[in-house]
Structure formats: C-alpha cells, structure tokens
Design an enzyme around this catalytic site. Structure first.
Site, PDB file in Angstrom:
ATOM      1  N   GLU A 161      13.588   8.555   4.696  1.00 50.91           N
ATOM      2  CA  GLU A 161      14.093   8.729   3.329  1.00 50.91           C
ATOM      3  C   GLU A 161      14.342   7.394   2.636  1.00 50.91           C
ATOM      4  OE1 GLU A 161      13.151  11.983   4.122  1.00 50.91           O
ATOM      5  OE2 GLU A 161      14.124  12.000   2.188  1.00 50.91           O
TER       6      GLU A 161
ATOM      7  N   ASP B 255     -13.754  -9.750 -12.814  1.00 51.62           N
ATOM      8  CA  ASP B 255     -13.121  -8.455 -12.633  1.00 51.62           C
ATOM      9  C   ASP B 255     -12.638  -7.806 -13.899  1.00 51.62           C
ATOM     10  OD1 ASP B 255     -13.380  -8.383  -9.971  1.00 51.62           O
ATOM     11  OD2 ASP B 255     -11.334  -8.999  -9.514  1.00 51.62           O
TER      12      ASP B 255
ATOM     13  N   PRO C  91       9.098   3.024  -4.308  1.00 52.87           N
ATOM     14  CA  PRO C  91       8.912   3.614  -5.639  1.00 52.87           C
ATOM     15  C   PRO C  91       9.884   3.025  -6.665  1.00 52.87           C
ATOM     16  CG  PRO C  91       9.154   5.320  -3.958  1.00 52.87           C
ATOM     17  CD  PRO C  91       9.498   4.009  -3.308  1.00 52.87           C
TER      18      PRO C  91
ATOM     19  N   ARG D 195      -8.892 -10.271  -1.724  1.00 58.62           N
ATOM     20  CA  ARG D 195     -10.141 -10.492  -2.462  1.00 58.62           C
ATOM     21  C   ARG D 195     -10.003 -11.579  -3.532  1.00 58.62           C
ATOM     22  NH1 ARG D 195     -10.576  -8.264  -6.966  1.00 58.62           N
ATOM     23  NH2 ARG D 195     -12.801  -7.877  -6.989  1.00 58.62           N
TER      24      ARG D 195
HETATM   25  C1  4FL Z   1       5.452   4.607  -3.389  1.00 59.76           C
HETATM   26  C2  4FL Z   1       5.963   2.553  -2.274  1.00 59.76           C
HETATM   27  C3  4FL Z   1       4.836   3.862  -4.388  1.00 59.76           C
HETATM   28  C4  4FL Z   1       5.332   1.878  -3.304  1.00 59.76           C
HETATM   29  C5  4FL Z   1       7.869   5.031   0.544  1.00 59.76           C
HETATM   30  C6  4FL Z   1       7.584   6.241  -0.035  1.00 59.76           C
HETATM   31  C7  4FL Z   1       6.029   3.940  -2.310  1.00 59.76           C
HETATM   32  C8  4FL Z   1       6.715   4.647  -1.234  1.00 59.76           C
HETATM   33  N1  4FL Z   1       4.783   2.538  -4.328  1.00 59.76           N
HETATM   34  N2  4FL Z   1       7.332   4.075  -0.193  1.00 59.76           N
HETATM   35  N3  4FL Z   1       6.865   5.979  -1.146  1.00 59.76           N
END
Ligand code: 4FL
Length: 247
Positions: free
Chosen positions: A116, A169, A89, A154
């Site tokens: 975590e 696209d 994230p 793709r």
């Molecule tokens: C969320 C990874 C959004 C990429 C672990 C928990 C994540 C993610 N984009 N990894 N959330």
C-alpha cells in the site's frame, strides 16, 4: 551513468538487460544497473519487509529499516551521493525535460514501493524526489522505474546507433513527432507525401516541422501553449491551418 534500483523484485528489473537499446548500452558499459533488495537487509528469521498499518485498514506498509539500509548500501557504492528518487503516484509528473536533466547526472537511485505504500518517515529522511509516470495506480514502482531507466539510457551519448538520434525525438523541442513513411510508395490507394520523395532536404525539413507543429496543435494544444514559437514556426503553423482548414 550508474543506476541503482531498490526493489523486492530484482528479476523484473534485470529483464531489461536482454533487450534492444538498453541491453546494448549496458553491454557497452555506457551505463550500469544494480538492484538492491530490501529483503537482504532484514534481521528477522522471516526476512520481513512489510507490516500492518498503524491505525488499521487494508494492506501492508513497507517498513523503514530494510529500505533505509538498502538505500544506504546503494549510496555507499557511489563516489558522490546520487539523487534518491521514489516512484509514486503522488510524485511530480515525469517529462522529457526531467529525463534530459537527469541524464546529465553520473548516478541515480530509484526506489520502488510495493504494497500500500512506504512508511512516511522513509520518504521524509531518505527520498529527495518522488516521480510519477501518470495518474494511475499500479501494484508497485518497478514498471515506472523501468520506464525511467529506458527513457534515461537512450539519452546517454553512444546509447543509440548513429542512424538513430535522440536529437530528432518527439518532444525534443516540445512538439510531437511528424508522420513517418517507408515502402511501398502506395498502400491501399494512400500515397507517401510527394515532398518526401523529392530529395530536397530543405523542403523535407520544412514539411516535417510543419507537420509536427500542426499535429501538436491538433492533438496536444497544451504543449503548444507552453512553447514560444519562432517566426518561421508561426508562418508554418499558419500554412498548416490554411491547408487543413483547422483553427
Ligand atoms: C504509479 C508510480 C505511477 C509511479 C506504486 C503503485 C506508481 C505506483 N507512477 N507505484 N503505483
């Protein structure tokens, strides 16, 4: 293209072999996917891959060593060292442009975090980039890695059939896609736009571009703001505004 995925849940990633465009691309050897499980690179009896965080607090942190060894193993299976990307994230937001750049590489290593998080020292020493697929938290990086893989594959030459094309696209030129219609010609009193039945390919292309521009203006003005419009596009957008009475 050779994609390696570092994951505690290889079965999850392996699923994509069985479906649609991806399954066929893998069968046709347009690309290969290989999973590496950090658990296979542990040395203790319990095959431990995570531990409690220093400083206390909830949850577990993925240990450096098993992950680093799995990444090393994946790297040494490539002729030239590929980019190592961790899904997180806190990463840079994934875009179509990023996928297009990456689809030109011959290899990519995707690292999926669980628990975590990952020990910060792994990020510092082994990871070239972090990518996020959106501002939300999941249980791990596996689904985001599958999103990256699907978006990438793709784009590879030959992955889509002749009748489909990544060139057409949505987002290809930074615009949303126009609407699409198929039979019947009328559904619950709603007609297919006449121009699409006209057989006039130039008019149809013009209508589609106008719809794309208008839709982007209406739904994603931020996309339009970061795009330089051609004179034709400006004209089409003006027509769209007049026709719909939108600003
Ligand atoms: C969320 C990874 C959004 C990429 C672990 C928990 C994540 C993610 N984009 N990894 N959330």
């Amino acid at each position: 293209m050779k994609i390696d995925v570092i994951t505690l849940f290889p079965q999850l990633i392996e699923q994509i072999r069985h479906f649609g465009v991806l399954g066929r691309a893998l069968e046709k050897d347009i690309c290969s996917i290989r999973c590496w499980n950090p658990r296979d690179y542990t040395t203790d009896q319990h095959r431990t891959v995570d531990d409690r965080p220093y400083g206390g607090g909830p949850g577990m942190v993925m240990m450096v060593e098993p992950l680093a060894k799995a990444i090393e193993a994946a790297k040494s299976s490539h002729e030239s060292t590929p980019k190592v990307v961790c899904l997180s994230p806190q990463g840079e937001r994934l875009t179509q442009a990023k996928l297009e750049q990456s689809s030109k590489q011959t290899g990519l290593i995707l690292v999926c975090g669980r628990y975590e998080g990952i020990d910060e020292r792994l990020l510092e020493t082994q990871i070239d980039e972090q990518w996020s697929i959106g501002d939300y938290v999941l249980a791990g990086g596996e689904l985001p890695a599958m999103v990256v893989i699907e978006g990438l594959i793709r784009l590879l030459p030959g992955a889509l059939g002749n009748s489909q094309s990544a060139d057409q696209d949505s987002f290809k030129d930074g615009l949303l896609d126009c609407g699409h219609y198929t039979r019947p010609e009328e559904y619950q009193g709603m007609q297919v736009p006449k121009v699409l039945l006209s057989g006039n390919h130039a008019e149809i292309a013009r209508w589609r571009l106008k719809q794309s521009l208008g839709r982007t203006l209406r739904l994603r003005p931020d996309l339009l703001a970061s795009k330089t419009l051609t004179q034709e596009e400006i004209t089409l957008l003006d027509e769209y505004r007049k026709e719909t009475g939108e600003q």
